[in-house]
Write a protein that holds these residues in place. Structure first.
Motif, PDB file in Angstrom:
ATOM      1  N   ASN A 102       0.875  -0.949  -0.159  1.00 40.57           N
ATOM      2  CA  ASN A 102      -0.231   0.485   0.598  1.00 40.57           C
ATOM      3  C   ASN A 102       0.599   0.961   0.304  1.00 40.57           C
ATOM      4  N   PHE A 103       1.625   1.256  -0.947  1.00 41.91           N
ATOM      5  CA  PHE A 103       2.710   2.587  -1.026  1.00 41.91           C
ATOM      6  C   PHE A 103       1.996   3.596  -0.552  1.00 41.91           C
ATOM      7  N   LEU A 104       1.026   4.109  -0.895  1.00 40.43           N
ATOM      8  CA  LEU A 104       0.227   5.606  -0.247  1.00 40.43           C
ATOM      9  C   LEU A 104       0.460   5.666   1.000  1.00 40.43           C
ATOM     10  N   SER A 105       0.160   4.882   2.047  1.00 39.38           N
ATOM     11  CA  SER A 105       0.195   4.993   2.902  1.00 39.38           C
ATOM     12  C   SER A 105       0.890   5.281   3.828  1.00 39.38           C
ATOM     13  N   ALA A 106       1.807   3.864   3.013  1.00 36.02           N
ATOM     14  CA  ALA A 106       2.488   3.275   3.636  1.00 36.02           C
ATOM     15  C   ALA A 106       4.286   4.296   3.262  1.00 36.02           C
ATOM     16  N   THR A 107       4.907   5.180   2.665  1.00 36.91           N
ATOM     17  CA  THR A 107       5.658   5.817   2.126  1.00 36.91           C
ATOM     18  C   THR A 107       5.281   6.703   3.355  1.00 36.91           C
ATOM     19  N   PRO A 108       6.413   7.854   3.803  1.00 37.85           N
ATOM     20  CA  PRO A 108       6.572   9.082   4.039  1.00 37.85           C
ATOM     21  C   PRO A 108       5.871  10.412   3.340  1.00 37.85           C
ATOM     22  N   THR A 158       7.229  11.548  21.945  1.00 39.29           N
ATOM     23  CA  THR A 158       5.537  11.266  21.861  1.00 39.29           C
ATOM     24  C   THR A 158       5.416  10.043  20.962  1.00 39.29           C
ATOM     25  N   ALA A 159       4.367   8.594  20.979  1.00 39.06           N
ATOM     26  CA  ALA A 159       4.371   8.084  20.147  1.00 39.06           C
ATOM     27  C   ALA A 159       3.252   8.323  19.851  1.00 39.06           C
ATOM     28  N   THR A 160       3.071   7.918  18.021  1.00 34.46           N
ATOM     29  CA  THR A 160       1.755   8.091  17.317  1.00 34.46           C
ATOM     30  C   THR A 160       1.382   6.337  16.758  1.00 34.46           C
ATOM     31  N   TYR A 161       0.633   6.260  15.902  1.00 29.09           N
ATOM     32  CA  TYR A 161       0.090   5.377  14.993  1.00 29.09           C
ATOM     33  C   TYR A 161       0.715   5.813  13.457  1.00 29.09           C
ATOM     34  N   PHE A 162       1.543   4.769  13.179  1.00 29.59           N
ATOM     35  CA  PHE A 162       1.426   4.744  11.606  1.00 29.59           C
ATOM     36  C   PHE A 162       0.137   4.010  11.529  1.00 29.59           C
ATOM     37  N   PRO A 163      -0.172   4.654   9.994  1.00 33.19           N
ATOM     38  CA  PRO A 163       0.104   5.725   8.881  1.00 33.19           C
ATOM     39  C   PRO A 163      -0.554   7.019   9.087  1.00 33.19           C
ATOM     40  N   GLU A 164      -1.747   7.205  10.263  1.00 38.56           N
ATOM     41  CA  GLU A 164      -2.068   8.152  10.431  1.00 38.56           C
ATOM     42  C   GLU A 164      -1.059   9.696  10.581  1.00 38.56           C
ATOM     43  N   THR A 165      -0.053   9.172  10.435  1.00 42.86           N
ATOM     44  CA  THR A 165       0.997  10.480  10.805  1.00 42.86           C
ATOM     45  C   THR A 165       1.984  10.198   9.914  1.00 42.86           C
ATOM     46  N   ASN A 166       2.069   9.414   9.179  1.00 40.30           N
ATOM     47  CA  ASN A 166       2.724  10.054   7.698  1.00 40.30           C
ATOM     48  C   ASN A 166       2.836  11.004   7.021  1.00 40.30           C
ATOM     49  N   ALA A 167       2.038  11.836   7.209  1.00 40.52           N
ATOM     50  CA  ALA A 167       1.959  13.125   6.400  1.00 40.52           C
ATOM     51  C   ALA A 167       3.072  14.330   7.398  1.00 40.52           C
ATOM     52  N   LEU A 168       3.466  13.103   8.290  1.00 43.56           N
ATOM     53  CA  LEU A 168       4.278  14.627   8.722  1.00 43.56           C
ATOM     54  C   LEU A 168       5.971  14.104   8.835  1.00 43.56           C
ATOM     55  N   VAL A 169       6.252  12.932   8.321  1.00 46.17           N
ATOM     56  CA  VAL A 169       7.692  12.082   8.367  1.00 46.17           C
ATOM     57  C   VAL A 169       7.990  13.123   6.928  1.00 46.17           C
ATOM     58  N   PRO A 170       8.784  13.698   6.544  1.00 41.40           N
ATOM     59  CA  PRO A 170       9.742  14.742   5.515  1.00 41.40           C
ATOM     60  C   PRO A 170      10.054  13.130   4.623  1.00 41.40           C
ATOM     61  N   THR A 178      12.886   8.665   8.322  1.00 43.16           N
ATOM     62  CA  THR A 178      13.046   8.165   9.531  1.00 43.16           C
ATOM     63  C   THR A 178      11.632   8.156  10.676  1.00 43.16           C
ATOM     64  N   SER A 179      11.273   7.344  10.580  1.00 44.16           N
ATOM     65  CA  SER A 179      10.032   7.595  11.058  1.00 44.16           C
ATOM     66  C   SER A 179       9.910   6.938  12.565  1.00 44.16           C
ATOM     67  N   LYS A 180      10.794   6.715  12.700  1.00 43.26           N
ATOM     68  CA  LYS A 180      10.778   6.687  14.867  1.00 43.26           C
ATOM     69  C   LYS A 180      11.165   8.185  15.254  1.00 43.26           C
ATOM     70  N   LEU A 181      11.570   9.305  14.190  1.00 44.13           N
ATOM     71  CA  LEU A 181      12.189  10.076  14.710  1.00 44.13           C
ATOM     72  C   LEU A 181      11.912  11.573  13.908  1.00 44.13           C
ATOM     73  N   VAL A 182      10.280  12.462  14.379  1.00 43.41           N
ATOM     74  CA  VAL A 182      10.475  13.153  13.529  1.00 43.41           C
ATOM     75  C   VAL A 182       9.912  13.953  14.624  1.00 43.41           C
ATOM     76  N   ILE A 183      10.017  15.407  14.681  1.00 41.15           N
ATOM     77  CA  ILE A 183      10.444  16.606  15.312  1.00 41.15           C
ATOM     78  C   ILE A 183       8.591  17.406  15.335  1.00 41.15           C
ATOM     79  N   ILE A 184       7.786  17.262  16.320  1.00 47.81           N
ATOM     80  CA  ILE A 184       6.632  17.867  16.280  1.00 47.81           C
ATOM     81  C   ILE A 184       6.483  18.457  17.421  1.00 47.81           C
TER      82      ILE A 184
END
Ligand SMILES: Nc1nc2c(c(=O)[nH]1)N[C@H]1C(S)=C(S)[C@@H](COP(=O)(O)OP(=O)(O)OC[C@H]3O[C@@H](n4cnc5c(=O)[nH]c(N)nc54)[C@H](O)[C@@H]3O)O[C@H]1N2
Ligand SMILES: Nc1nc2c(c(=O)[nH]1)N[C@H]1C(S)=C(S)[C@@H](COP(=O)(O)OP(=O)(O)OC[C@H]3O[C@@H](n4cnc5c(=O)[nH]c(N)nc54)[C@H](O)[C@@H]3O)O[C@H]1N2
Ligand code: SF4
Ligand SMILES: [Mo]
Length: 769
Positions: free
Chosen positions: A478-484, A731-743, A755-761
C-alpha cells in the motif's frame, strides 16, 4: 481523476473524539488473545472455512503465515495451533469470504471509497476480478485479464526509457513470484525495484553487510534457546512477532537473562502468558524482561557506548576477563580505533543522552560482563533513524567485544517484518543488484541485465513527483499509506500515466492513482493454487534464513484470481513478446520449473525442489553464522560513530510512529490497542505527564501536530492527548495516521530509510488555530 481525500485515515472527519482508556496490560496473550483470534476469524468467514485455514497455518504441510517473518520451530509443531493471535487476524483478513465484485465497483465511486476510513476499506473484502479506471472516470470497471495486460504492456512500451517505470514490491510475495518479477523487470530494462524493505530493515542490511559480510541475521531459534543474555532493542514482539514470546519463554527456562531497551514498557516484552500452556491458561505470567531500560527515542547508541565503556574499564582492570581477545585478534578489524574512541567518552554525558541512569547502565553492563553467549534482537526502533546504520553497527561492536557472533547461543537477530521480505531480497528484489545476480541472469538467460542502480522507495517518489517516472506497478503493498510525506507521495502517484496494483484487498493506493489505474486481483497465501489441474506450492524465507514451502488450502473467493507468478509471466509475455529470452509459458505450467532456474541463478538453492519438499525445509548458507566474514577486510569490522545530540526547542518533541496491536502495517484490523490500554480511537498522541503539564495540556485535549522541515510545514489535525509512560520530550503516534508528518528528505544515512521513529513535532491545541 483525483479526489480531495489523499488519505482518509488522516481525514480529521474520522476523528471520534472519544478514546476509552484502560490500564496497560501487565502480561501479553493469555485467554483474551484466544478470544480475539476466534472473533476475527468468525467476523470474516464461517467456522468451517476458518478451521480449515487455522489447522494448516504454519504446519509443515500447510501454508506460511501471511503475518510476520518470525520462524516456525524446526522440531515439533503443535497440531492444533502453531500461530498467534495476530497470525489468526492476518489469516482472517486475507481469507475472508467477503468479495468485491462488478456490482460493488459500479455502486461505489472512487470518491465514495476515499471517504471511508482505512479500517472500513479493509473490511470490504477481497478484490474478485481485474478492474480498470479510465482517464477521468469516477468508477473502476471490470476488464478482462488480457485487456489489462495489453494496456500495461502498451504503457510500458511507449515510455522513452524503461527507467521511467517503477516496480514496487511489498514483502508477502513468494520466492517464485519475486524471482520472476525481478527477471521480467530486468529483461524489460531497469533496476527500478524499490520495496518495503527500503522503509524497514534496509539499515540492518547495510550495517550487517559492512560489519559482518551478510545483510541478514546470524542466529537460529536454537541460538536463542542457548543464549545467556538476550538484548531486545526497539522492538515490540508482543504485538508484532508474538510467537517470539514463546521462544523467549523457552530461553528463559534455560536460564537466559533478558534486557529490553524501549521508550515504552511494552506489555509482551515484560510478561507473557502462553495460551498453549496450563500456566498461561490459568493466567500465570512468565516474567520475560529482567532489566527494562526506558531509553529516550534514539538514545540507543549512547546507551550501547556507555555499556562498552564500562566493559572496557573492567577489562583494563582484569585483562581477559571481559573481552574475548582471541576472537578479536583472529576475526576482527578496527578494534584499536574503536577502543580509542570509547575510552575518551564520558559516562555522564552518555547517560544523559540515553536517558538512562548510570546505575541502570551499570546493571546492564554487569549482566553482560562475564557472559559469552549474547544475542541481540532489534526491529524498527533502531532502523528508522538518521543514524540507524551506525546504531546497528554499535550493537555489532558490543557482540564483537564478547566474541558473540558465529558460535552457538550468540549473534545478530534483526527481526524481519513481512513474511517473505527477506526472501524477496534473496531473489533479487533490490534496486542495487549484486554482481552475482547479474552474472547468474546473464549466463542462464543470455540477456544483458541493466547494471545502473535503480530507484529505492524515496527516490521513486521523487522521480514520480518530478515527472521522471510515469508508470507505477506494485506487487502488493500500500505504497501511498506506507511511505513518508503522504501528500507528496499522493502527488507523485497522480502524476503517473498509469498506476497498477497487484492486490488481495482494497486499500488507499487504489484510490489515489495515476491518469489510468488497474487493480489485478491475486491469490493469497491461504488460497489453493491450481495450474493445469495440479496443486502448486510456493516457498518463503523466514527471518532466520529457513526456506519452506507454503501451500494454501482454501477455495479462492473468485475463479477470476490469478497467482502472482502467473501474473508476472502473462505481463512479461504481453510486454516482451517473442523478443524475450525467457520461457514464460514453461514457468506457468509448473512452479517446479521456476525453482529449477532459481537454483541456477541464486546461490544456496541446490536441489531446491527436493530439499524444500522435506518437512520444515532447509537453511540457507550463512557465513556469519559460521564465523566467516565476507567483508572488504575479510574480517568482522568494528565501527566508530559519534552520537548526535538532538536539539529541541522548548515546544518541540520527538515523535515515533508505531503499530497498535490491531493492525498489520496499513491494514487496520480493529481500533483497539489492547496491550497499551487504548481503545476505539487511533488518532492519539502518547505524552509524558511532565511534558503535558509544562505545555498546559491535559488528557483528552484535542491537538494538531506540526512538523517543520527544510522550511516546509506539515500538519495533521485532531489527535487526543493520552498520558503515558514515555520519557520526557518523547511522544508516540500510530502509523500511518501521521505519515504525512514524516518528511521525504528526512532519511537514514547510508540506507535512505525514512526516519519514521524520529520526527520533530510541535503540539498545538486544535482550538488555538
Ligand atoms: N501484528 C503485526 N505484526 C507485524 C506488523 C504489524 O503491523 N502488525 N508489521 C510487520 C513489519 S513489516 C515489521 S517491520 C515489524 C515491526 O515490528 P516493530 O519494530 O516491533 O514495530 P513498531 O511498532 O514499529 O515498533 C517499534 C518498537 O520500537 C520502539 N522504539 C521506537 N523508537 C525507538 C528508539 O529510538 N529506540 C528504541 N530502543 N526503541 C524505539 C517502540 O516503542 C516500539 O516498541 O512487525 C511485523 N509484524
Ligand atoms: N510512519 C511509518 N511508516 C512506515 C513504517 C513505520 O513504522 N512508520 N513502517 C514501514 C515498514 S517496516 C514497512 S514494511 C512498510 C509496509 O509497506 P507495504 O508493504 O507497502 O504495506 P502493507 O500495509 O503491508 O500492504 C498491505 C496491502 O498489501 C496487499 N496484500 C496483502 N497480501 C498480499 C498478497 O499476498 N499479494 C499481493 N499482491 N498483495 C497483498 C493488500 O492489498 C494490502 O492492502 O511501511 C513502512 N511505513
Ligand atoms: S508470530 Fe508472526 S508468523 Fe507466527 S503466527 Fe504470529 S503473525 Fe504469524
Ligand atoms: Mo517492515
Amino acid at each position: 481523476m483525483s479526489n480531495e481525500h489523499t488519505d482518509a485515515s488522516q481525514n480529521p472527519e474520522h476523528f471520534t473524539g472519544h478514546v476509552r482508556l484502560g490500564k496497560p496490560k501487565t502480561a501479553a496473550a493469555g485467554i483474551p488473545a484466544v478470544v480475539s483470534s476466534v472473533k476475527h476469524i468468525l467476523d470474516e468467514m464461517d467456522a468451517v472455512r476458518g478451521m480449515k485455514a487455522l489447522l494448516k497455518l504454519n504446519q509443515k504441510s500447510g501454508f506460511d503465515c501471511p503475518g510476520c517473518a518470525w520462524p516456525d520451530p524446526d522440531d515439533e509443531r503443535s497440531a492444533i495451533g502453531e500461530y498467534c493471535e495476530n497470525g489468526a487476524k492476518a489469516v482472517a483478513e486475507e481469507a475472508t469470504s467477503k468479495k468485491l465484485d462488478a456490482a460493488f465497483f459500479a455502486k461505489n465511486s472512487i470518491a465514495d471509497l476515499a471517504g471511508l476510513t482505512d479500517y472500513e476499506i479493509g473490511k470490504k473484502g477481497r478484490v474478485a476480478q481485474p478492474v480498470y479506471l479510465a482517464p477521468g472516470a469516477t468508477h473502476y470497471k471490470p476488464i478482462s485479464w488480457d485487456d489489462a495486460f495489453g494496456k500495461i504492456a502498451h504503457h510500458l512500451k511507449v515510455l522513452s526509457s524503461p527507467d521511467e517505470a517503477i516496480f514496487y514490491t511489498s514483502g508477502r510475495t513468494s520466492n517464485e513470484a519475486a524471482f520472476l518479477y525481478q527477471l521480467f523487470v530486468r529483461e524489460y530494462g531497469t533496476n527500478n525495484l524499490p520495496d518495503c524493505s527500503n522503509m524497514c530493515h534496509e539499515s540492518s542490511g547495510v550495517a550487517l553487510s559492512d560489519t559482518l559480510g551478510i545483510g541478514k541475521g546470524s542466529v537460529t531459534l536454537d541460538d536463542l534457546y542457548q543464549a545467556e543474555v538476550i538484548i531486545i532493542l526497539g522492538q515490540n514482539p508482543g504485538t508484532n512477532h508474538p510467537r517470539m514470546l514463546t521462544a523467549l519463554q523457552k530461553a528463559k527456562k534455560n536460564g537466559v537473562k533478558i534486557i529490553s531497551v524501549n521508550p515504552l514498557p511494552e506489555t509482551g516484552l515484560l510478561n507473557f502468558m502462553n495460551p498453549q500452556t496450563v500456566k498461561g491458561m490459568l493466567h500465570i505470567p512468565t516474567q520475560l524482561t529482567d532489566l527494562f531500560l526506558q531509553v529516550k527515542i534514539n538514545g540507543d547508541m549512547a546507551l550501547l557506548q556507555a555499556i562498552a565503556l564500562l566493559l572496557l574499564q573492567e577489562e583494563a582492570q582484569q585483562p581477559g576477563s571481559v573481552f574475548d581477545n582471541q576472537f578479536i585478534n583472529l576475526n576482527t578489524s578496527g578494534y584499536d580505533a574503536y577502543i580509542q574512541h570509547i575510552r575518551q567518552l564520558q559516562l555522564e554525558s552518555l547517560s544523559e543522552a540515553a536517558g538512562i541512569s548510570i546505575e541502570q547502565i551499570k546493571e546492564a553492563a554487569s549482566m553482560l560482563m562475564h557472559k559469552k553467549k549474547i544475542v541481540a534482537c532489534w526491529a524498527m526502533g533502531l532502523t528508522q533513524h538518521k543514524n540507524a546504520v551506525d546504531t546497528i553497527k554499535e550493537v555489532v561492536n558490543l557482540l564483537l567485544l564478547k566474541g558473540s557472533v558465529g558460535k552457538p547461543g550468540a549473534g545478530t537477530c534483526p527481526v524481519r517484518g513481512h513474511s517473505n521480505v527477506q526472501g524477496d531480497r534473496t531473489m533479487g528484489i533490490y534496486e542495487k543488484p549484486s554482481e552475482t545476480l547479474l552474472k547468474g541472469i546473464r549466463s542462464v538467460y543470455g540477456f544483458e541485465p541493466p547494471q545502473k542502480h535503480g530507484y529505492d522507495t524515496v527516490h521513486a517518489i521523487r522521480a514520480m513527483r518530478d515527472g521522471k517516472a510515469k508508470v507505477f506497478f506494485a506487487m502488493g503493498g500500500n505504497f501511498l499509506s506506507a511511505t513518508p510525506d503522504t501528500e507528496v507521495t499522493a502527488q507523485a502517484l497522480r502524476n503517473c500515466a498509469l498506476t497498477v496494483q497487484v492486490s488481495t484487498k482494497l486499500n488507499r493506493s487504489h484510490l489515489v492513482h495515476g491518469q489510468e489505474a488497474i487493480i489485478l486481483p491475486t491469490l493469497g497465501r491461504s488460497d489453493q493454487d491450481l495450474q493445469n489441474g495440479e496443486k502448486q506450492f510456493v516457498t518463503c524465507e523466514n527471518s532466520m534464513g529457513v526456506i519452506q514451502m507454503s501451500k494454501g488450502n482454501l477455495r479462492p473467493v473468485s475463479d477470476q484470481l490469478l497467482s502472482e507468478p502467473v501474473i508476472v509471466c502473462k505481463l512479461a509475455l504481453a510486454t516482451l513478446g517473442s523478443q524475450s529470452k525467457v520461457n514464460w509459458q514453461h514457468y506457468m505450467r509448473h512452479y517446479d520449473y521456476i525453482r529449477e532456474d532459481i537454483e541456477k541463478v541464486i546461490p544456496g538453492f541446490n536441489n531446491y525442489n527436493i530439499r524444500v519438499r522435506k518437512p520444515g525445509g532447509f537453511y540457507l548458507p550463512n557465513n556469519a553464522r559460521n564465523g566467516k566474514f565476507n567483508t572488504i577486510t575479510g574480517k568482522a569490522n568494528f565501527n566508530v560513530a559519534t552520537i548526535i545530540k538532538q536539539e529541541l526547542a522548548a515546544d518541540e518533541y520527538m515523535m515515533m510512529t508505531i503499530r497498535s496491536h490491531d493492525q498489520f502495517n496499513t491494514t487496520i484490523y480493529g481500533l483497539d490497542d489492547r496491550y497499551r490500554g487504548i481503545y476505539q480511537e487511533r488518532r492519539v498522541i502518547l505524552m509524558n505527564a511532565k511534558d503535558m503539564k509544562a505545555a498546559g495540556l491535559q488528557a483528552n485535549d484535542v491537538v494538531d501536530l506540526i512538523n517543520n522541515f527544510e522550511g516546509q510545514e506539515r500538519i495533521v489535525h485532531k489527535f487526543l492527548v493520552v498520558e503515558y509512560s514515555i520519557p520526557e520530550k518523547c511522544t508516540a503516534t500510530y502509523f500511518p495516521e501521521t505519515n504525512a508528518l514524516v518528511p521525504l528528505n528526512s532519511v537514514a544515512d547510508k540506507s535512505n530509510t525514512p526516519t519514521s521513529k524520529l520526527v520533530i513535532i510541535k503540539v498545538r491545541k486544535s482550538s488555538e488555530l
